[in-house]
Scaffold this active site. Sequence first.
Site, short mmCIF file in Angstrom:
data_model
loop_
_atom_site.label_atom_id
_atom_site.label_comp_id
_atom_site.label_asym_id
_atom_site.label_seq_id
_atom_site.Cartn_x
_atom_site.Cartn_y
_atom_site.Cartn_z
N GLU A 226 0.88 -1.17 0.00
CA GLU A 226 0.00 0.00 0.00
C GLU A 226 0.91 1.22 0.00
O GLU A 226 1.44 1.60 1.05
CB GLU A 226 -0.90 -0.03 1.25
CG GLU A 226 -1.90 -1.17 1.28
CD GLU A 226 -3.10 -0.91 0.39
OE1 GLU A 226 -3.40 0.27 0.13
OE2 GLU A 226 -3.74 -1.88 -0.04
N CYS A 260 -2.10 9.49 2.64
CA CYS A 260 -1.62 8.92 1.37
C CYS A 260 -2.56 9.26 0.21
O CYS A 260 -2.12 9.37 -0.93
CB CYS A 260 -1.47 7.42 1.49
SG CYS A 260 -2.97 6.61 2.05
P1 NAD Z 1 7.49 4.95 7.71
O1 NAD Z 1 8.74 5.75 7.67
O2 NAD Z 1 6.77 4.78 8.99
O3 NAD Z 1 7.83 3.53 7.07
C1 NAD Z 1 6.84 2.53 6.97
C2 NAD Z 1 7.34 1.27 7.65
O4 NAD Z 1 8.49 0.78 6.99
C3 NAD Z 1 7.72 1.48 9.11
O5 NAD Z 1 7.15 0.45 9.90
C4 NAD Z 1 9.22 1.44 9.07
O6 NAD Z 1 9.78 0.94 10.27
C5 NAD Z 1 9.50 0.49 7.94
N1 NAD Z 1 10.81 0.75 7.31
C6 NAD Z 1 11.38 1.96 7.08
N2 NAD Z 1 12.58 1.80 6.47
C7 NAD Z 1 12.76 0.46 6.31
C8 NAD Z 1 13.80 -0.34 5.73
N3 NAD Z 1 14.88 0.20 5.19
N4 NAD Z 1 13.63 -1.69 5.72
C9 NAD Z 1 12.53 -2.25 6.27
N5 NAD Z 1 11.52 -1.53 6.82
C10 NAD Z 1 11.63 -0.21 6.86
O7 NAD Z 1 6.39 5.55 6.73
P2 NAD Z 1 6.59 6.28 5.35
O8 NAD Z 1 7.11 5.35 4.33
O9 NAD Z 1 7.25 7.59 5.55
O10 NAD Z 1 5.04 6.56 5.05
C11 NAD Z 1 4.67 7.54 4.16
C12 NAD Z 1 4.42 6.92 2.80
O11 NAD Z 1 3.45 5.91 2.93
C13 NAD Z 1 3.86 7.91 1.82
O12 NAD Z 1 4.41 7.67 0.56
C14 NAD Z 1 2.37 7.59 1.83
O13 NAD Z 1 1.71 7.99 0.65
C15 NAD Z 1 2.40 6.12 2.01
N6 NAD Z 1 1.17 5.65 2.60
C16 NAD Z 1 0.37 4.83 1.89
C17 NAD Z 1 -0.84 4.42 2.44
C18 NAD Z 1 -1.77 3.51 1.70
O14 NAD Z 1 -2.66 2.99 2.34
N7 NAD Z 1 -1.61 3.30 0.42
C19 NAD Z 1 -1.21 4.84 3.71
C20 NAD Z 1 -0.34 5.67 4.40
C21 NAD Z 1 0.85 6.07 3.85
#
Ligand code: NAD
Length: 473
Positions: A226, A260
């Site tokens: 997602e 998102c």
């Molecule tokens: P985040 O930084 O919290 O990362 C998401 C998860 O990935 C966390 O649990 C984190 O610990 C893990 N993570 C981070 N780096 C990692 C790595 N190198 N290896 C393994 N795991 C790792 O969240 P984010 O990515 O900043 O979230 C924002 C993004 O998510 C935006 O692009 C947003 O559009 C998208 N998003 C999508 C949805 C959806 O439902 N489609 C919902 C919310 C957010």
Amino acid sequence: MHEETTVQQASDAATGTTTGAATVERLRATFRTGRTRPLEWRRRQLRALRALLTEQGGVFTEALRADLGKSPVETHSSELSFVVNEIDHTLRHLERWLRPRRVPVPATLLPARARTMLEPLGVVLIIAPWNYPVQLSLAPLVGALAAGDCAVLKPSEVAPASSAALARLLPEYLDGDAVAVVEGGVPETTDLLEQRFDHVFYTGNGTVGRIVMAAAARHLTPVTLELGGKSPVLVEAGTDLAAAARRIAWGRFFNAGQSCTSPDYVLAIGDVAPELEKHLAAAVEEMYGSDPQRSPDYGRIVNERHFDRVAALLDSGRVVVGGRTDRGDRYIAPTVLADVAPDAPVMREEIFGPVLPVLRVPDLDAALAFVNERDKPLALYAFTGSEETRRRVLTETSSGAVGFGLPNAHLTVPGLPFGGVGESGLGAYHGRLSVETFSHAKAVLDKPLAPDTVRVVYPPFGKVKERVIRRFM
Ligand code: NAD
């Protein structure tokens, strides 16, 4: 409701006493006993999760205030009641969704019966982001529990108060040998991703999405990704611009723009831009007052890193409203930018903050071309009075979802799939689809041994058999 009390915290990153491997093994042992399969276990877990949300709403409200400055009303609508509604919908329909589905059998196989049945996958991993840390942890968990799976939840370390609340409270309510919460960041997630899961459900950005998918590939584990991206809004003359501006501003500035599906930029078609910009400014003032920093309903940027990233985008255009920042308070005013160039910094990445650029395009053709030259968005919104425009938007573009007249809200319709396409994601969930995502649809064919209508395909093939086979098969 405190059901099973044999619960332990799954992993302790500080001491390293338990590892992802031990957690998964413990859950797998539970899954093997078959105790998560009965409908009654699944319902009990869902009801317990519901109780957690209703009894501990105050804890989550405080946690979200600490992590994101989220207003209690937004926490209620987009985090707590969102998941409660998902649970209620699932409880209402689960028995029917799990019923085997009859499938017609070709005449050549008769007499026989065929059906598909959903079976639980096993042990699944849910990796959640920080922007809706409760909703995006627990809504997938509803699907996993309803499907009869065991689940490891990894909340985001970027929303530490929410992560801690989930880690503390989930084990008090749910079957602790079937659900584990692992807190932590990259090292803990990397450790988890080394393990063999039966499904990995990841919400977050596409860079990490690729890491997750590559790790899952080593075990041939299916994934749901997602992701996000830049969700455009098309605005055309012939629509009520004041009403459209209110809807767009609400969708953009909810959760301080950290959603998102939030409208990422506006394509103002023809000559609507000046009028629309005026209404957007009025809508911001109407919702958050002349000093949004003092509004109890306006959120904050999650941390300094994201604050610096979003603040750097503010000089990508002429400020129509907003533009103020306060780093100590992680505050960025709800900001509308006009006269933004297509290659301005604000247009080069998903904004994920309270900044709304307005770009001018001469006509609908140009707007559709603009969208199609870029990655497929998670959502595409259009404000138009024209049926022909709606038809063209639907048939000439590709996106996870389309919203006419209202951003974000499609994801509250439990019967609609929620997910992206291309760069915005892979797979979808919500409602019945969540249960299907976390299940395997097993094909079952049941044919009696007598009469032995299959004899005709057994060798040796004489002339008669060959004629029958060629004619009917
Ligand atoms: P985040 O930084 O919290 O990362 C998401 C998860 O990935 C966390 O649990 C984190 O610990 C893990 N993570 C981070 N780096 C990692 C790595 N190198 N290896 C393994 N795991 C790792 O969240 P984010 O990515 O900043 O979230 C924002 C993004 O998510 C935006 O692009 C947003 O559009 C998208 N998003 C999508 C949805 C959806 O439902 N489609 C919902 C919310 C957010």
